[in-house]
Each structure stands twice: as C-alpha cells, then as structure tokens.
Design a protein around this motif. Structure first.
Motif, PDB file in Angstrom:
ATOM      1  N   TYR A  25       4.914  15.111   3.760  1.00 37.74           N
ATOM      2  CA  TYR A  25       4.290  15.443   5.019  1.00 37.74           C
ATOM      3  C   TYR A  25       3.495  14.056   5.414  1.00 37.74           C
ATOM      4  O   TYR A  25       3.512  14.063   6.862  1.00 37.74           O
ATOM      5  CB  TYR A  25       3.410  16.542   4.891  1.00 37.74           C
ATOM      6  N   VAL A  26       2.907  13.280   4.547  1.00 36.43           N
ATOM      7  CA  VAL A  26       2.268  12.332   5.120  1.00 36.43           C
ATOM      8  C   VAL A  26       3.318  11.278   5.627  1.00 36.43           C
ATOM      9  O   VAL A  26       2.926  10.725   6.838  1.00 36.43           O
ATOM     10  CB  VAL A  26       1.656  11.390   4.007  1.00 36.43           C
ATOM     11  N   VAL A  27       4.300  10.852   5.188  1.00 34.94           N
ATOM     12  CA  VAL A  27       5.193  10.081   5.495  1.00 34.94           C
ATOM     13  C   VAL A  27       5.787  10.681   7.003  1.00 34.94           C
ATOM     14  O   VAL A  27       6.113   9.755   8.010  1.00 34.94           O
ATOM     15  CB  VAL A  27       6.549   9.896   4.601  1.00 34.94           C
ATOM     16  N   GLU A  28       6.073  11.930   7.264  1.00 32.72           N
ATOM     17  CA  GLU A  28       6.531  12.189   8.503  1.00 32.72           C
ATOM     18  C   GLU A  28       5.468  11.988   9.416  1.00 32.72           C
ATOM     19  O   GLU A  28       6.025  11.961  10.740  1.00 32.72           O
ATOM     20  CB  GLU A  28       6.711  13.682   8.381  1.00 32.72           C
ATOM     21  N   ALA A  29       4.239  12.043   9.156  1.00 35.65           N
ATOM     22  CA  ALA A  29       3.188  11.761  10.235  1.00 35.65           C
ATOM     23  C   ALA A  29       2.868  10.303  10.561  1.00 35.65           C
ATOM     24  O   ALA A  29       2.224  10.021  11.416  1.00 35.65           O
ATOM     25  CB  ALA A  29       2.024  12.352   9.679  1.00 35.65           C
ATOM     26  N   LEU A  30       3.662   9.458   9.636  1.00 35.68           N
ATOM     27  CA  LEU A  30       3.330   7.940   9.914  1.00 35.68           C
ATOM     28  C   LEU A  30       3.965   7.650  11.180  1.00 35.68           C
ATOM     29  O   LEU A  30       5.448   7.689  11.396  1.00 35.68           O
ATOM     30  CB  LEU A  30       3.845   7.046   8.696  1.00 35.68           C
ATOM     31  N   GLY A  31       3.473   6.456  11.759  1.00 34.19           N
ATOM     32  CA  GLY A  31       4.130   5.751  12.748  1.00 34.19           C
ATOM     33  C   GLY A  31       4.821   4.622  12.240  1.00 34.19           C
ATOM     34  O   GLY A  31       4.751   4.352  11.011  1.00 34.19           O
ATOM     35  N   PRO A  32       5.477   3.977  13.205  1.00 42.09           N
ATOM     36  CA  PRO A  32       6.538   2.911  12.714  1.00 42.09           C
ATOM     37  C   PRO A  32       5.812   1.726  12.222  1.00 42.09           C
ATOM     38  O   PRO A  32       6.112   0.980  11.166  1.00 42.09           O
ATOM     39  CB  PRO A  32       7.338   2.448  13.985  1.00 42.09           C
ATOM     40  N   LEU A  33       4.579   1.510  12.434  1.00 44.08           N
ATOM     41  CA  LEU A  33       3.848   0.323  11.933  1.00 44.08           C
ATOM     42  C   LEU A  33       2.533   0.896  10.979  1.00 44.08           C
ATOM     43  O   LEU A  33       1.946  -0.112  10.732  1.00 44.08           O
ATOM     44  CB  LEU A  33       3.058  -0.357  13.242  1.00 44.08           C
ATOM     45  N   ASP A  34       2.448   2.129  10.849  1.00 45.65           N
ATOM     46  CA  ASP A  34       1.511   2.607   9.791  1.00 45.65           C
ATOM     47  C   ASP A  34       1.825   2.183   8.388  1.00 45.65           C
ATOM     48  O   ASP A  34       2.951   1.889   8.381  1.00 45.65           O
ATOM     49  CB  ASP A  34       1.351   4.178  10.001  1.00 45.65           C
ATOM     50  N   THR A  35       0.936   2.281   7.324  1.00 47.15           N
ATOM     51  CA  THR A  35       1.232   1.964   6.225  1.00 47.15           C
ATOM     52  C   THR A  35       0.631   2.907   5.138  1.00 47.15           C
ATOM     53  O   THR A  35      -0.095   3.703   5.553  1.00 47.15           O
ATOM     54  CB  THR A  35       0.609   0.543   5.515  1.00 47.15           C
ATOM     55  N   LEU A  36       1.302   3.406   3.984  1.00 50.36           N
ATOM     56  CA  LEU A  36       0.650   4.234   3.001  1.00 50.36           C
ATOM     57  C   LEU A  36       0.609   3.685   1.868  1.00 50.36           C
ATOM     58  O   LEU A  36       1.779   3.194   1.214  1.00 50.36           O
ATOM     59  CB  LEU A  36       1.948   5.398   3.162  1.00 50.36           C
TER      60      LEU A  36
ATOM     61  N   GLY B 149      -2.860   1.299  17.791  1.00 50.19           N
ATOM     62  CA  GLY B 149      -2.481   0.409  16.682  1.00 50.19           C
ATOM     63  C   GLY B 149      -2.061   1.133  15.553  1.00 50.19           C
ATOM     64  O   GLY B 149      -2.288   2.430  15.217  1.00 50.19           O
ATOM     65  N   PRO B 150      -1.720   0.366  14.496  1.00 51.90           N
ATOM     66  CA  PRO B 150      -1.376   0.777  13.149  1.00 51.90           C
ATOM     67  C   PRO B 150      -2.411   1.232  12.294  1.00 51.90           C
ATOM     68  O   PRO B 150      -3.586   0.954  12.604  1.00 51.90           O
ATOM     69  CB  PRO B 150      -0.650  -0.371  12.365  1.00 51.90           C
ATOM     70  N   ARG B 151      -2.194   2.624  11.713  1.00 47.32           N
ATOM     71  CA  ARG B 151      -3.186   3.121  10.829  1.00 47.32           C
ATOM     72  C   ARG B 151      -2.829   3.042   9.261  1.00 47.32           C
ATOM     73  O   ARG B 151      -1.730   2.907   8.989  1.00 47.32           O
ATOM     74  CB  ARG B 151      -3.361   4.560  10.995  1.00 47.32           C
ATOM     75  N   ALA B 152      -3.732   2.881   8.500  1.00 46.52           N
ATOM     76  CA  ALA B 152      -3.685   2.540   6.836  1.00 46.52           C
ATOM     77  C   ALA B 152      -3.830   4.142   6.360  1.00 46.52           C
ATOM     78  O   ALA B 152      -5.106   4.711   6.708  1.00 46.52           O
ATOM     79  CB  ALA B 152      -4.382   1.428   6.389  1.00 46.52           C
ATOM     80  N   VAL B 153      -3.024   4.576   5.621  1.00 45.42           N
ATOM     81  CA  VAL B 153      -3.298   5.815   4.888  1.00 45.42           C
ATOM     82  C   VAL B 153      -3.090   5.775   3.255  1.00 45.42           C
ATOM     83  O   VAL B 153      -2.344   4.829   2.861  1.00 45.42           O
ATOM     84  CB  VAL B 153      -2.149   7.031   5.236  1.00 45.42           C
TER      85      VAL B 153
END
Length: 211
Positions: A59-70, A42-46
């Motif tokens: 580097y954080v953005v490159e590791a995000l999935g399409p449903l993750d948030t930062l 599922g989506p992860r929150a960073v």
C-alpha cells in the motif's frame, strides 16, 4: 514458500520479535498508510519500520509518486530478503536489514511503523519512538498500531516485576502519545482488532512565547 507461510514460520521461531500473529489486513494497511500522500511540490521520503513480509508495504508503494523514495528497515533477515527480492526492480525502494537502532536514519515526510512495542521494554520503546519522531520533517507524520484492548488486559494479567515492566512501558507510550498524537482510529477488520495512532513532531516553543 508463500508470504503467509513464511510469516507464521517466523512467528513461531521469533514470537517476541515478530509480535503480530497474522499479517496486517487490508483495512489496517490502509489506516497505517493514510498519510502516505504524494506531494505535487516535490519528491517525498517515506520510511517503513518493521514491514515484515510486506503486507503494508504494498500500500505504501502504491501511494508513492515516481520521484518519491521508500526505506524499509526490517530486523528479520528472512523478511528483509523477501522484500529485497520483491522490490529489486523498483529504484525508489531501499531495504535495510537489522534493528532500526542500528541504522542512521535520514529525514522523512512519512513514517509507518509495524514494530510490536508491547513486546519491548520501556527503554527500547522510548529510544525507538524518539528516533522515529526525530526523523520526521516539519509537517511529517508517524503512524503505528497496537492491538485494541491489550493495555488494560496486560495490566490485569501480570503481577510482580512483569506488571512493573508493563506499567513502565505503557507510561512511556502514554507520554509520547500525549505529546505527539493528533489522531487515532480503531480497525475492527484485523486479526485481532487494532488501534492506529498518528503522530506529528511538536514545533519548539519560541523563547518568551506566552509570557
């Protein structure tokens, strides 16, 4: 104005708040984002605190999935404006301007922190680290860095009240690391070399456990 030029300009203006003398190197960025791992469940929150000009954010953005948030929390308004412009087209990224203490944090799977704790007093450092660890979900991680070799150097070069402040600060950090750290790594390829600490929340002890 380039990111590096802006960084050095802000370092000369607000040296105590900016802390670092140069943007984080790629090696340091990779170490800090080691646990920003997309989850198939599922989506992860960073959360990234103190992203500056975004050297680690990339580097954080490159590791995000399409449903993750930062969430990016940046106290320097000029850095925050640069970040908002850079990620204006990415709906996963939200930029919050101001000190992290001024914001109501959510709960996060991963927290990456670039704040210069060595420049803060003990009470502020304890408050911020408590907030960040407290914002972690079960199984979450907090990663932050300090410059390698600086704690003993600061103790050696300070006297009187300044040395007492250094000792109080290092005592606070030591207690937090003793309770929450599960891994540390040294990054030589950075200016100056850095020590990255990875922390995790501690599960509460069940009543009667060990009795």
């Amino acid at each position: 104005m380039t990111e590096v030029t802006l960084f050095f300009r802000e370092f000369t203006r607000t040296r105590r708040a900016t802390g670092a003398i140069a943007p984080s190197s790629p090696r340091l960025a990779r170490a800090l984002t080691r646990y920003v791992i997309p989850s198939p469940g599922g989506p992860r929150a960073v959360l990234e605190v103190g992203p500056g000009t975004g050297a680690v954010t990339r580097y954080v953005v490159e590791a995000l999935g399409p449903l993750d948030t930062l969430d990016l929390v940046e106290a320097n308004p000029r850095f925050a404006a640069l970040l908002a412009e850079t990620y204006a087209g990415d709906g996963r990224v939200r930029v919050l301007t101001g000190p992290v203490q001024d914001h109501e944090l959510g709960s996060y799977d991963t927290v990456v922190c670039g704040l210069p704790f060595a420049n803060f007093d003990a009470a502020t450092t304890e408050d911020i680290l408590g907030r960040l660890v407290g914002a972690l979900r079960p199984g979450g991680t907090l990663s932050y860095f300090a410059y390698a070799g600086m704690p003993p150097l600061r103790r050696a070069l300070t006297t009187g009240r300044a040395r007492l402040r250094v000792l109080e600060l290092q005592s606070v950090i030591g207690r937090v690391l003793a309770r929450h750290r599960f891994r540390s790594e040294t990054v030589l390829g950075n200016l100056p070399p850095a020590r990255v600490h990875h922390l995790a929340p501690v599960a509460p002890v069940a009543v009667g456990a060990g009795v």
